[in-house]
Design an enzyme around this catalytic site. Structure first.
Site, PDB file in Angstrom:
ATOM      1  N   GLY A 137      42.307  21.790  53.539  1.00  0.00           N
ATOM      2  CA  GLY A 137      43.143  22.722  54.291  1.00  0.00           C
ATOM      3  C   GLY A 137      44.339  21.998  54.860  1.00  0.00           C
ATOM      4  N   CYS A 195      38.505  16.612  51.558  1.00  0.00           N
ATOM      5  CA  CYS A 195      39.808  16.459  52.220  1.00  0.00           C
ATOM      6  C   CYS A 195      39.713  16.854  53.698  1.00  0.00           C
ATOM      7  CB  CYS A 195      40.859  17.255  51.455  1.00  0.00           C
ATOM      8  SG  CYS A 195      42.520  16.695  51.839  1.00  0.00           S
ATOM      9  N   TYR A 196      40.297  17.992  54.116  1.00  0.00           N
ATOM     10  CA  TYR A 196      40.175  18.388  55.529  1.00  0.00           C
ATOM     11  C   TYR A 196      38.695  18.496  55.919  1.00  0.00           C
ATOM     12  CZ  TYR A 196      40.345  21.268  59.755  1.00  0.00           C
ATOM     13  OH  TYR A 196      40.170  21.762  61.024  1.00  0.00           O
ATOM     14  N   HIS A 254      40.135  15.523  45.796  1.00  0.00           N
ATOM     15  CA  HIS A 254      39.731  16.871  45.365  1.00  0.00           C
ATOM     16  C   HIS A 254      38.998  16.818  44.013  1.00  0.00           C
ATOM     17  CE1 HIS A 254      41.946  19.246  48.372  1.00  0.00           C
ATOM     18  NE2 HIS A 254      42.707  18.177  48.430  1.00  0.00           N
ATOM     19  N   GLU A 291      37.657  19.225  42.538  1.00  0.00           N
ATOM     20  CA  GLU A 291      37.775  20.518  41.853  1.00  0.00           C
ATOM     21  C   GLU A 291      39.006  20.608  40.957  1.00  0.00           C
ATOM     22  OE1 GLU A 291      38.196  19.853  44.998  1.00  0.00           O
ATOM     23  OE2 GLU A 291      39.690  21.097  45.978  1.00  0.00           O
ATOM     24  N   SER A 295      43.131  51.122  32.107  1.00  0.00           N
ATOM     25  CA  SER A 295      44.467  50.774  31.619  1.00  0.00           C
ATOM     26  C   SER A 295      44.407  50.377  30.158  1.00  0.00           C
ATOM     27  CB  SER A 295      45.000  49.598  32.428  1.00  0.00           C
ATOM     28  OG  SER A 295      44.192  48.458  32.166  1.00  0.00           O
ATOM     29  N   GLY A 296      43.181  50.223  29.626  1.00  0.00           N
ATOM     30  CA  GLY A 296      43.056  49.698  28.273  1.00  0.00           C
ATOM     31  C   GLY A 296      42.886  48.193  28.312  1.00  0.00           C
ATOM     32  N   GLY A 297      43.083  47.612  29.486  1.00  0.00           N
ATOM     33  CA  GLY A 297      42.864  46.176  29.635  1.00  0.00           C
ATOM     34  C   GLY A 297      41.375  45.907  29.766  1.00  0.00           C
ATOM     35  N   ASP A 349      39.712  44.331  32.055  1.00  0.00           N
ATOM     36  CA  ASP A 349      39.096  44.425  33.383  1.00  0.00           C
ATOM     37  C   ASP A 349      38.638  45.850  33.689  1.00  0.00           C
ATOM     38  OD1 ASP A 349      40.081  41.901  33.337  1.00  0.00           O
ATOM     39  OD2 ASP A 349      41.737  42.293  34.708  1.00  0.00           O
ATOM     40  N   SER A 350      39.558  46.805  33.553  1.00  0.00           N
ATOM     41  CA  SER A 350      39.165  48.175  33.903  1.00  0.00           C
ATOM     42  C   SER A 350      38.169  48.721  32.881  1.00  0.00           C
ATOM     43  CB  SER A 350      40.392  49.081  34.024  1.00  0.00           C
ATOM     44  OG  SER A 350      41.168  49.015  32.868  1.00  0.00           O
ATOM     45  N   LYS A 403      38.485  35.813  35.089  1.00  0.00           N
ATOM     46  CA  LYS A 403      38.741  36.473  33.808  1.00  0.00           C
ATOM     47  C   LYS A 403      37.749  36.102  32.708  1.00  0.00           C
ATOM     48  CE  LYS A 403      41.841  39.125  31.811  1.00  0.00           C
ATOM     49  NZ  LYS A 403      42.500  40.256  32.494  1.00  0.00           N
TER      50      LYS A 403
END
Ligand code: XMP
Length: 507
Positions: A53, A80-81, A166, A168, A218-220, A222-223, A363
């Site tokens: 942070g 870190c922090y 870090h 990550e 939406s055709g994507g 995700d939805s 994703k």
């Protein structure tokens, strides 16, 4: 399910800690640093990580977690922090140091537990302004860099560790191994976070809700995945609506209707609202204003649809975790980059509750679910497309001419990538257009036409991205086709900015 809880102290990388842990099939959740002891205890974690942070532990307003969290006796890793918090808490000393950004060589002094099996030294990514000057009594140094003597520390008695770097970020060699050591060996968490398990749990959860659900598709991916998951849970109590907002890719509205009607047994309706959207956007240049208008229009179309086809109790959306973080409505203190139209800011008069079954997912996790649920390849492999559509790829006012250029040029970019068998390997690819013009010469005549920008990027989760090094021959072909086939385009440029400092979409 075993769980690691990451307390977010505001680092840009906080979410990445969860990302990396989930990659090796352990569920990790990001929570605000201010979470109460009771709430944290209820999450029943196997271990706790304090993120990095921007603060200094000696600032009077430094974010400090609930003191009782330290008494839980759970394994603790400070990054870190978070490392400095641990040093401070257990009686060591943190001091302001020369700022250190970038890669340093970490020399391992003790390869038990946290740094087990990662070798004698590794490159570690540092980004800090403070460091531990004195380590707390009962702690030992397990790794150092040239400038940070106590770059990695461990308690002698308890499973408590602090690291100044870090693990990550990809620039830390063996960073994943360090996280794995903590999560699997120290916390002894089981690797039971799988998408099949997620589907099972989520379907069970959703099947308990009452009332009908309206889902904008939406055709994507995700939805679509959100709709299929909800359908699995409540069947025909779900109705899906696809809105043509006039800002879709070339021919997209017809393709999506075909795919939905032919592949899924969903309740599906298409609504053509392109005139509403485009007339509300007329004359608007500001990107955030455009996003706001598109968001409002979607809600207004959904509300009308709901009135005519309801009653509905819920509005479902395919919001993902990165959307939540970037819109600044995540649980932590990350700053707002762009207000994604489908996250937050819903008007109060909208009398529907929001259902977002994917909002904790990244994703590629959603892609995995799509595979399990049998989403057809064509839809599955399509690049992500922003909710506000071409409104964020047309810089400045959206005019019919710019819309046409944007659609046709993007189609050329996509088609050429498919032809070159590169499409599936890149994250997103499109052409953007603004108001900049440049002089060209066509058939011996001067022409003052639009500049089109091609953007193709590689990414894993849209949080960071790199511009794709496309072969020059392919770029040449795209450029030739765009200037030859689209009226009023004289120049084609290629975007060579990565994210950060740029974003994937230009607006
Ligand atoms: P940026 O441009 O912020 O985009 O780097 C990150 C990813 O999100 C997509 N994007 C959006 N998706 N609603 C969405 O559903 C939005 O308002 C929105 N804005 C950007 C973008 O295409 C990229 O994949």
């Amino acid at each position: 399910m075993d769980k690691i809880v990451v307390l977010d102290f505001g680092s840009q990388y906080s979410h990445l800690i969860c990302r990396r842990i989930r990659d090796f099939s352990v569920y990790a959740e990001l929570v605000p640093f201010s979470i109460s002891f009771e709430e944290l205890k209820n999450l029943n974690p196997k271990g706790i990580i304090f993120s990095g942070g921007p603060s200094s532990v000696y600032n009077p307003d430094a974010p400090i977690p609930d003191e009782k969290i330290f008494d839980l006796g759970l394994p603790l890793l400070g990054i870190c922090y978070g490392h400095q918090l641990i040093v401070n808490k257990y009686g060591g000393k943190v001091k302001r140091a020369n700022k250190e950004y970038g890669s340093s060589l970490l020399t391992i002094e003790n390869d038990k537990d946290l740094l087990n099996g990662i070798g004698e030294s590794v490159r570690a990514w540092m980004s800090h302004g403070d460091e531990a000057e004195e380590i707390p009594p009962g702690f030992k140094i397990i790794g150092h860099t040239e400038s940070a003597r106590a770059a990695a520390i461990a308690s002698d008695e308890k499973p408590i560790f602090g690291i100044q770097f870090h693990p990550e970020v990809v620039h830390t060699e063996q960073g994943n191994e360090i996280l794995k050591n903590f999560v699997l060996k120290v916390c002894k968490a089981k690797q039971d976070w799988t998408m099949a398990e997620f589907i099972k749990n989520e379907v069970e959860k959703i099947s308990k809700i009452e009332g009908n659900v309206l889902c904008g598709v939406s055709g994507g991916i995700d939805s679509t995945v959100a709709a299929l998951l909800i359908h699995k849970a409540i069947g025909n109590r779900l109705k899906c609506v696809f809105v043509n907002n006039g800002l879709l890719r070339q021919d997209e509205e017809n393709e999506i209707e075909d795919i939905f009607k032919n592949n899924f047994k969903l309740n599906f309706s298409g609504v053509d609202a392109s005139n509403n959207f485009l007339s509300k956007l007329k004359g608007v240049e500001d990107p955030e204003q455009k996003r706001k208008i598109v968001g409002e229009q979607f809600i207004s179309v959904f509300t009308d649809f709901a009135e005519q086809n309801g009653p509905f109790k819920w509005l479902a959306q395919g919001t993902l975790y990165p959307d939540v973080i970037e819109s600044g409505v995540s649980k932590g203190p990350a700053s707002v980059i762009k207000s994604h139209h489908n996250v937050g800011g819903l008007p109060e008069w909208l009398d529907l509750e929001i259902l977002e079954p994917l909002k904790e997912l990244y994703k590629d996790e959603v892609r995995e679910i799509a595979k399990i649920l049998g989403v057809p390849e064509k839809l599955f492999m399509r690049h992500p497309f922003p909710g506000p559509g071409l409104a964020v790829r047309i810089i400045g006012e959206i005019t019919p001419e710019k819309l046409k250029i944007c659609k046709l040029a993007s189609k050329i970019v996509e088609d050429e990538l498919i032809e070159a068998k590169i499409y599936e390997n890149v994250w997103q690819a499109y052409a953007a257009v603004g108001d900049d013009k440049a002089v060209g010469v066509v058939g011996d005549e001067r022409k003052y036409g639009n500049i089109v920008m091609i953007r193709v990027v590689d990414s894993i989760d849209a949080m960071t991205a790199d511009w794709t090094r496309l072969p020059h021959g392919l770029l040449e072909k795209m450029s030739n086709r765009i200037t030859n086939e689209i009226e009023n385009v004289t120049w084609v440029t290629y975007s060579i900015s990565s994210k950060p400092p740029a974003t994937i979409e230009p607006q």
